[in-house]
Design a protein around this motif. Structure first.
Motif, short mmCIF file in Angstrom:
data_model
loop_
_atom_site.label_atom_id
_atom_site.label_comp_id
_atom_site.label_asym_id
_atom_site.label_seq_id
_atom_site.Cartn_x
_atom_site.Cartn_y
_atom_site.Cartn_z
N GLY A 130 -11.78 -20.63 40.03
CA GLY A 130 -11.41 -20.68 38.62
C GLY A 130 -11.01 -19.32 38.07
N SER A 131 -10.98 -18.32 38.93
CA SER A 131 -10.56 -16.98 38.52
C SER A 131 -9.57 -16.44 39.55
N SER A 132 -8.90 -15.38 39.20
CA SER A 132 -7.98 -14.75 40.15
C SER A 132 -8.70 -13.60 40.85
N ASN A 133 -9.89 -13.93 41.41
CA ASN A 133 -10.70 -12.94 42.13
C ASN A 133 -11.11 -13.48 43.49
N TRP A 134 -11.04 -12.60 44.47
CA TRP A 134 -11.44 -12.88 45.85
C TRP A 134 -11.97 -11.55 46.36
N PHE A 135 -13.28 -11.42 46.44
CA PHE A 135 -13.89 -10.13 46.75
C PHE A 135 -14.32 -10.04 48.21
N VAL A 146 2.04 -26.44 43.01
CA VAL A 146 1.31 -25.33 43.59
C VAL A 146 0.56 -24.62 42.47
N GLU A 147 -0.75 -24.53 42.62
CA GLU A 147 -1.56 -23.84 41.64
C GLU A 147 -1.53 -22.34 41.96
N PRO A 148 -1.22 -21.48 40.97
CA PRO A 148 -1.13 -20.05 41.24
C PRO A 148 -2.40 -19.45 41.87
N ARG A 182 -18.50 -9.99 37.21
CA ARG A 182 -18.11 -11.20 37.93
C ARG A 182 -19.21 -11.68 38.89
N TYR A 183 -19.88 -10.77 39.57
CA TYR A 183 -20.97 -11.20 40.44
C TYR A 183 -22.06 -11.90 39.63
N ALA A 184 -22.36 -11.38 38.46
CA ALA A 184 -23.36 -12.02 37.59
C ALA A 184 -22.87 -13.38 37.13
N GLU A 185 -21.65 -13.43 36.67
CA GLU A 185 -21.06 -14.68 36.17
C GLU A 185 -21.08 -15.78 37.24
N TYR A 186 -20.89 -15.38 38.50
CA TYR A 186 -20.84 -16.34 39.60
C TYR A 186 -22.17 -16.43 40.36
N GLY A 187 -23.24 -15.93 39.77
CA GLY A 187 -24.59 -16.21 40.24
C GLY A 187 -25.15 -15.41 41.39
N ALA A 188 -24.58 -14.25 41.73
CA ALA A 188 -25.21 -13.41 42.76
C ALA A 188 -26.54 -12.90 42.20
N PRO A 189 -27.66 -13.24 42.84
CA PRO A 189 -28.96 -12.92 42.25
C PRO A 189 -29.27 -11.43 42.15
N LEU A 190 -28.80 -10.64 43.12
CA LEU A 190 -29.03 -9.20 43.12
C LEU A 190 -27.72 -8.48 43.44
N ASP A 194 -4.48 -4.95 57.64
CA ASP A 194 -5.59 -4.59 56.78
C ASP A 194 -6.09 -5.76 55.95
N ARG A 195 -7.36 -5.72 55.63
CA ARG A 195 -7.95 -6.71 54.75
C ARG A 195 -7.63 -6.33 53.30
N ALA A 196 -7.63 -7.34 52.45
CA ALA A 196 -7.35 -7.09 51.04
C ALA A 196 -8.19 -8.05 50.22
N GLU A 197 -8.42 -7.67 48.99
CA GLU A 197 -9.13 -8.53 48.05
C GLU A 197 -8.30 -8.67 46.79
N ILE A 198 -8.69 -9.60 45.94
CA ILE A 198 -8.00 -9.79 44.67
C ILE A 198 -9.00 -9.45 43.57
N VAL A 199 -8.63 -8.51 42.71
CA VAL A 199 -9.48 -8.10 41.60
C VAL A 199 -8.70 -8.32 40.31
N GLU A 200 -9.14 -9.33 39.57
CA GLU A 200 -8.50 -9.67 38.30
C GLU A 200 -7.00 -9.88 38.48
#
Length: 185
Positions: free
Chosen positions: A77-82, A12-14, A127-135, A28-34
């Protein structure tokens, strides 16, 4: 033996386990930040600011064949889910998608809250920049300002238009080509 090594020994990959868990939280909804699970529970004032932006971009998004929403964005590849406050994505990409990548978006908008302002200003911007969000449009309610970031790269956005105080018209470039009114935020 640590949890990480126990998971690894059982195949199992963490990152995968954490992202699977976040998608199956009831209520409730949740996200993962770092690597930290954070609930997403905006106030009505926060939602009003997001709706003001959404109302102004919705017509142009439709012309572009896009939808606006706050669906899941995975950062592999990161522990982020926005869960952005608003993302504009091609309608074809949104159909049947459980999560998209920031690079699949045309625009991501985050509206700060007192509890997450630094996350939106620093972590998500990088992170948005690193993962290519243009704006990336940052509506900073605590600072009462709006900043549009563009030209993403591995080290962050290389261009920033702002911060502009509320009341200034901010130009959202092509493919949007629209003037965003910020006085009602």
């Amino acid at each position: 033996m640590s949890i990480e090594s126990a998971d690894y020994n059982h195949g199992v990959e963490p990152e995968r386990a954490l992202k699977y868990a976040i998608q199956h939280i009831r209520g409730d909804r949740a996200e993962i930040v770092e690597g930290v699970i954070e609930p997403v529970s905006p106030t009505w004032d926060h939602e009003a600011a997001a709706e003001t932006i959404r109302d102004q971009i919705r017509a142009r998004a439709r012309v572009l064949g896009c939808v606006t929403g706050s669906g899941n964005l995975d950062l592999p590849g990161s522990s982020n889910w926005f869960i952005p406050d608003i993302a504009v994505v091609p309608a074809a990409a949104a159909k049947g998608a459980g999560a998209l990548l920031p690079a699949d978006t045309l625009l991501v908008v985050e509206v700060t809250s007192e509890s997450n302002a630094e996350t939106d200003r620093v972590v998500k911007r990088k992170r948005y920049a690193e993962y290519g969000a243009p704006l990336y449009l940052l509506v900073d309610r605590q600072e009462r300002s709006v900043t549009l970031y563009s030209e993403p790269g591995q080290l962050g956005y290389t261009r920033a238009d702002g911060p502009h105080p509320y009341g200034v018209v901010v130009r959202i470039p092509d493919p949007f080509g629209l003037e965003l009114e910020t006085s009602d935020l």
